[in-house]
Scaffold this motif. Structure first.
Motif, PDB file in Angstrom:
ATOM      1  N   GLN A 155       0.821  -1.211   0.000  1.00 50.79           N
ATOM      2  CA  GLN A 155       0.000   0.000   0.000  1.00 50.79           C
ATOM      3  C   GLN A 155       0.854   1.260   0.000  1.00 50.79           C
ATOM      4  O   GLN A 155       0.487   2.268  -0.617  1.00 50.79           O
ATOM      5  CB  GLN A 155      -0.931  -0.005   1.212  1.00 50.79           C
ATOM      6  CG  GLN A 155      -1.916   1.143   1.236  1.00 50.79           C
ATOM      7  CD  GLN A 155      -2.844   1.145   0.031  1.00 50.79           C
ATOM      8  OE1 GLN A 155      -3.322   0.105  -0.381  1.00 50.79           O
ATOM      9  NE2 GLN A 155      -3.075   2.338  -0.542  1.00 50.79           N
ATOM     10  N   TRP A 156       2.012   1.236   0.663  1.00 48.00           N
ATOM     11  CA  TRP A 156       2.831   2.443   0.703  1.00 48.00           C
ATOM     12  C   TRP A 156       3.358   2.795  -0.682  1.00 48.00           C
ATOM     13  O   TRP A 156       3.577   3.984  -0.983  1.00 48.00           O
ATOM     14  CB  TRP A 156       3.991   2.276   1.692  1.00 48.00           C
ATOM     15  CG  TRP A 156       5.072   1.317   1.254  1.00 48.00           C
ATOM     16  CD1 TRP A 156       5.162  -0.005   1.551  1.00 48.00           C
ATOM     17  CD2 TRP A 156       6.211   1.633   0.442  1.00 48.00           C
ATOM     18  NE1 TRP A 156       6.283  -0.559   0.976  1.00 48.00           N
ATOM     19  CE2 TRP A 156       6.952   0.436   0.287  1.00 48.00           C
ATOM     20  CE3 TRP A 156       6.679   2.788  -0.170  1.00 48.00           C
ATOM     21  CZ2 TRP A 156       8.124   0.380  -0.455  1.00 48.00           C
ATOM     22  CZ3 TRP A 156       7.863   2.739  -0.915  1.00 48.00           C
ATOM     23  CH2 TRP A 156       8.577   1.540  -1.049  1.00 48.00           C
ATOM     24  N   ASP A 163       0.507   4.453  -2.423  1.00 47.75           N
ATOM     25  CA  ASP A 163       0.269   5.787  -1.873  1.00 47.75           C
ATOM     26  C   ASP A 163       1.217   6.830  -2.438  1.00 47.75           C
ATOM     27  O   ASP A 163       1.010   8.041  -2.212  1.00 47.75           O
ATOM     28  CB  ASP A 163       0.401   5.757  -0.348  1.00 47.75           C
ATOM     29  CG  ASP A 163      -0.765   5.038   0.315  1.00 47.75           C
ATOM     30  OD1 ASP A 163      -1.814   4.898  -0.341  1.00 47.75           O
ATOM     31  OD2 ASP A 163      -0.621   4.609   1.479  1.00 47.75           O
ATOM     32  N   THR A 189      -4.030   8.185  -5.890  1.00 48.37           N
ATOM     33  CA  THR A 189      -4.520   7.193  -4.937  1.00 48.37           C
ATOM     34  C   THR A 189      -5.360   7.851  -3.850  1.00 48.37           C
ATOM     35  O   THR A 189      -6.292   7.242  -3.314  1.00 48.37           O
ATOM     36  CB  THR A 189      -3.340   6.437  -4.305  1.00 48.37           C
ATOM     37  OG1 THR A 189      -2.585   5.789  -5.333  1.00 48.37           O
ATOM     38  CG2 THR A 189      -3.818   5.388  -3.316  1.00 48.37           C
ATOM     39  N   HIS A 190      -5.043   9.096  -3.527  1.00 48.35           N
ATOM     40  CA  HIS A 190      -5.701   9.787  -2.425  1.00 48.35           C
ATOM     41  C   HIS A 190      -6.895  10.627  -2.883  1.00 48.35           C
ATOM     42  O   HIS A 190      -7.558  11.241  -2.037  1.00 48.35           O
ATOM     43  CB  HIS A 190      -4.687  10.679  -1.712  1.00 48.35           C
ATOM     44  CG  HIS A 190      -3.446   9.959  -1.299  1.00 48.35           C
ATOM     45  ND1 HIS A 190      -3.387   9.147  -0.185  1.00 48.35           N
ATOM     46  CD2 HIS A 190      -2.208   9.894  -1.873  1.00 48.35           C
ATOM     47  CE1 HIS A 190      -2.164   8.628  -0.076  1.00 48.35           C
ATOM     48  NE2 HIS A 190      -1.431   9.072  -1.083  1.00 48.35           N
ATOM     49  N   PRO A 217      -7.208  14.278   3.028  1.00 51.15           N
ATOM     50  CA  PRO A 217      -6.311  13.983   1.901  1.00 51.15           C
ATOM     51  C   PRO A 217      -6.253  15.122   0.873  1.00 51.15           C
ATOM     52  O   PRO A 217      -5.175  15.414   0.328  1.00 51.15           O
ATOM     53  CB  PRO A 217      -6.917  12.709   1.291  1.00 51.15           C
ATOM     54  CG  PRO A 217      -7.731  12.109   2.375  1.00 51.15           C
ATOM     55  CD  PRO A 217      -8.265  13.261   3.156  1.00 51.15           C
TER      56      PRO A 217
END
Length: 530
Positions: free
Chosen positions: A481-482, A485, A490-491, A504
Motif C-alpha cells: 500500500q505504501w 500511496d 490514490t488519495h 487527503p
C-alpha cells in the motif's frame, strides 16, 4: 537525390538519441494498456455466453459505438480491444504527430536545421530523418503491442493485426504532420492542423459506426483500423491503405519542401488584431495569449467527453452480464450503484489526463526559454517570479475549468436522463473538481523540475506515467500500500458515490503549493538556458 539526402542517417540517430526515453516509455505504456485490457476482459467475461451478451449490449448503444466502435465478433480478443482499436489508434496517431513535428518543423523553428544545413547535410535530410524516426516508432509500437497481447494468451495473428492497426494510424498521421510542417511557420500551428485532421477522421468514423452510412468509416484512416477486424477475421489487405497513404503523404511533404524557403511555411502569415498588445502588458496576459487556443480545444474535448459519459452512465448496467463484471466496475469507485461507479472511474481517468494539460503549460514556458524569448523579457522590467506566476496561474486555473466543464456536461446529460438536472450538475461538477488537488501536485512537480533544472522537464512526464502505471497495475501486481500511496491519484476520492474526507485533499493541495514554491525559488536562482 543522394546529395539532397546526405546526412539523413546522422540526423535520424540524433533524433533517436533525443527521444531515447520519451518514445520507449510511451510504447511500453501503450502495450501495457492493451495487455491489461485483455487480461481484465478475460476475468470479467469468462464464458462464450458472457462474451456474446456483452457484444450485443455494446453494439446496441449508439453512443458507445460512436466513441469506441462496435465489437466485430463475440470473441475474447475482439471484446478485449474494442475500446482500444479506434480510440487507441487515435492516441497512437497523436503520439506520432508530435514526433514528426518535433523532428521537422520544431527543428527549423528553433534554428537548428539552418545551422546543420550549413554543413554537409542535404536539403531533404531533416525531413527524411523525421519521417524515418516516426515510421520506425510506429512499427515498433505495433510490434511491441502485438507481443504484449500474445503474451496474455490471445491469438498471435490477431495480436499482430491489432498492433499493425495502431502502426498504420501512426504512419498516416505522421505523414499528415510532415505535410502540415511544410505549410506552417510554427510547430504549434503544424501540430494544430494535424490534430484537426485527426479529429475530423475520428468524427467521420464515429458517425459511420453509430448512424451510418458505413462508407464514412472507410473514408477515415481511423476507421481503417476497425476494418482490419483484429481477432474477428483479420482482414490483412486493409493494411495496404494506411501504408500507401503514408507513402503518398511523405512524397507530398517532400514536394512541398522543394517550393518553400527554410524556416518559412507555404501558408501566409496573418497579423494579429490591432488591440492585441494591450493583453500582453503583463505575464498573465502573455500566458493567456499563448495558451488560450489550446485551452479552447481541450474544453471542447472535455464537454464532448462529459456528454458521452453522462449518456452512458444510465445504460452501463445493461453492459454488465455477470456478478464479476459488476464487482469490477463497483470496485473502481462508488458505493451507490454501478452508474456512480462508472462515472467515478471516468472522472478519475479525466484527472490523470488533465495533468497532461497542466504539464504542457510549463512545457510551453520551457519552449519559450529555449527559443531565447524569455531572456529579453527578464532583461526588461519583468521579474522572474511574475513571469513564472503568470504561467502557474494558468496551469492551476485551467484544469479547474476543464474539470468543471466535464462535470457540467456529464451532469446535464445524466440529469436529463434521471429527470433532476440541477442536483446532478452540482453533484458531478463537485466530483470532477475533487480531482484538482492531485492535478496540482503534478503541476508542482513540473514547476520544481523546471525551476531547478530546466532541461529536466521530462521528469514530470515520467512521474505522470509512473503514477498512471501504479493506478492501473499496482493492485494487479499486489504492490504494498505504501507504494500505491506514492501516487497522488490514490488519495483522490472516487466520487460520486462515497463520503468525502477533506484531509487527503488538504494535504495534496499543501504538497502542490510547497512544490510550486520550491520551483519558484529555484527559477530565481538558476541560469536562463537555451
Amino acid at each position: 537525390m543522394s546529395g539532397a539526402l546526405a546526412g539523413t542517417g546522422a540526423l535520424a540517430r540524433l533524433a533517436l538519441r533525443r527521444d531515447r526515453i520519451r518514445l520507449p516509455v510511451w510504447i511500453v505504456v501503450f502495450a501495457a494498456t492493451a495487455a491489461s485490457a485483455a487480461a481484465a476482459t478475460a476475468a470479467v467475461y469468462p464464458t462464450a455466453a458472457d462474451l456474446r451478451a456483452a457484444a450485443e449490449s455494446i453494439n446496441a448503444v449508439p453512443s458507445l459505438r460512436a466513441l469506441y466502435g462496435p465489437v466485430r465478433e463475440a470473441t475474447l480478443g475482439a471484446t478485449s480491444v474494442f475500446k482500444l482499436t479506434a480510440f487507441g489508434a487515435a492516441l497512437a496517431a497523436l503520439l506520432m504527430i508530435t514526433t514528426a513535428v518535433r523532428h521537422t518543423r520544431a527543428e527549423e523553428e528553433a534554428g537548428r536545421r539552418e545551422l546543420l544545413g550549413s554543413a554537409v547535410v542535404g536539403r531533404y535530410a531533416g525531413l527524411a530523418a523525421g519521417l524515418a524516426v516516426t515510421a520506425g516508432a510506429s512499427v515498433a509500437l505495433g510490434l511491441v503491442t502485438a507481443v504484449a497481447l500474445a503474451a496474455t494468451g490471445l491469438p498471435v495473428a490477431g495480436s499482430l493485426a491489432f498492433g499493425f492497426c495502431w502502426a498504420g494510424a501512426g504512419l498516416v498521421f505522421g505523414g499528415v504532420a510532415a505535410v502540415t510542417a511544410q505549410l506552417t511557420k510554427s510547430a504549434r500551428a503544424a501540430s494544430g492542423l494535424a490534430v484537426l485532421a485527426l479529429v475530423v477522421a475520428y468524427f467521420l468514423r464515429a458517425v459511420g459506426d453509430s448512424a451510418g452510412p458505413a462508407w464514412l468509416s472507410w473514408a477515415s484512416p481511423i476507421g481503417w483500423s476497425e476494418e482490419v477486424r483484429p481477432f474477428a477475421g483479420d482482414v490483412w489487405w486493409v493494411l495496404v491503405l494506411p501504408a500507401g497513404t503514408a507513402a503518398v503523404l511523405g512524397g507530398v511533404a517532400v514536394a512541398l519542401s522543394r517550393v518553400r524557403d527554410l524556416g518559412a511555411g507555404l501558408l501566409p502569415d496573418h497579423p494579429g488584431p490591432a488591440g492585441a498588445g494591450r493583453a500582453l502588458r503583463s505575464p498573465w496576459g502573455l500566458a493567456w495569449r499563448l495558451n488560450r487556443g489550446t485551452l479552447a480545444v481541450w474544453v471542447s474535448a472535455y464537454v464532448l467527453l462529459g456528454v458521452v459519459c453522462g449518456s452512458l452512465a444510465g445504460n452501463v448496467g445493461s453492459m454488465l452480464t455477470n456478478s464479476q463484471a459488476q464487482a469490477m466496475i463497483t470496485a473502481l469507485g462508488g458505493e451507490k450503484g454501478i452508474s456512480d461507479a462508472f462515472l467515478a472511474a471516468e472522472l478519475a481517468m479525466a484527472g490523470v489526463i488533465t495533468s497532461v494539460y497542466a504539464i504542457t503549460v510549463l512545457a510551453r514556458l520551457r519552449a519559450e526559454e529555449r527559443a531565447l524569448r524569455v531572456e529579453p523579457l527578464l532583461a526588461a522590467a519583468v521579474d522572474r517570479r511574475r513571469l513564472l506566476a503568470g504561467y502557474l496561474v494558468f496551469a492551476a486555473a485551467a484544469p479547474a475549468v476543464l474539470l468543471a466543464a466535464l462535470g457540467l456536461a456529464a451532469g446535464l446529460t445524466n440529469g436529463a436522463h434521471l429527470g433532476r438536472v440541477g442536483p446532478e450538475v452540482a453533484r458531478l461538477v463537485g466530483a470532477a473538481s475533487a480531482q484538482l488537488p492531485a492535478v496540482w501536485v503534478l503541476t508542482g512537480i513540473a514547476t520544481v523540475v523546471f525551476g531547478l533544472f530546466g532541461r529536466a522537464l521530462t521528469a514530470a512526464w515520467t512521474a505522470l506515467v509512473a503514477f498512471l502505471m501504479l493506478g492501473e497495475f499496482g493492485t494487479l501486481l499486489k504492490l504494498d500500500q505504501w507504494v500505491l500511496d506514492l501516487s497522488p491519484f490514490t488519495h483522490s476520492p472516487k466520487l460520486p458515490g462515497v463520503a468525502v474526507h477533506a484531509t487527503p485533499l488538504l494535504w495534496l493541495t499543501a504538497l502542490g503549493a510547497a512544490l510550486v514554491a520550491a520551483g519558484v525559488v529555484g527559477f530565481r536562482r538558476r541560469d536562463v538556458a537555451g
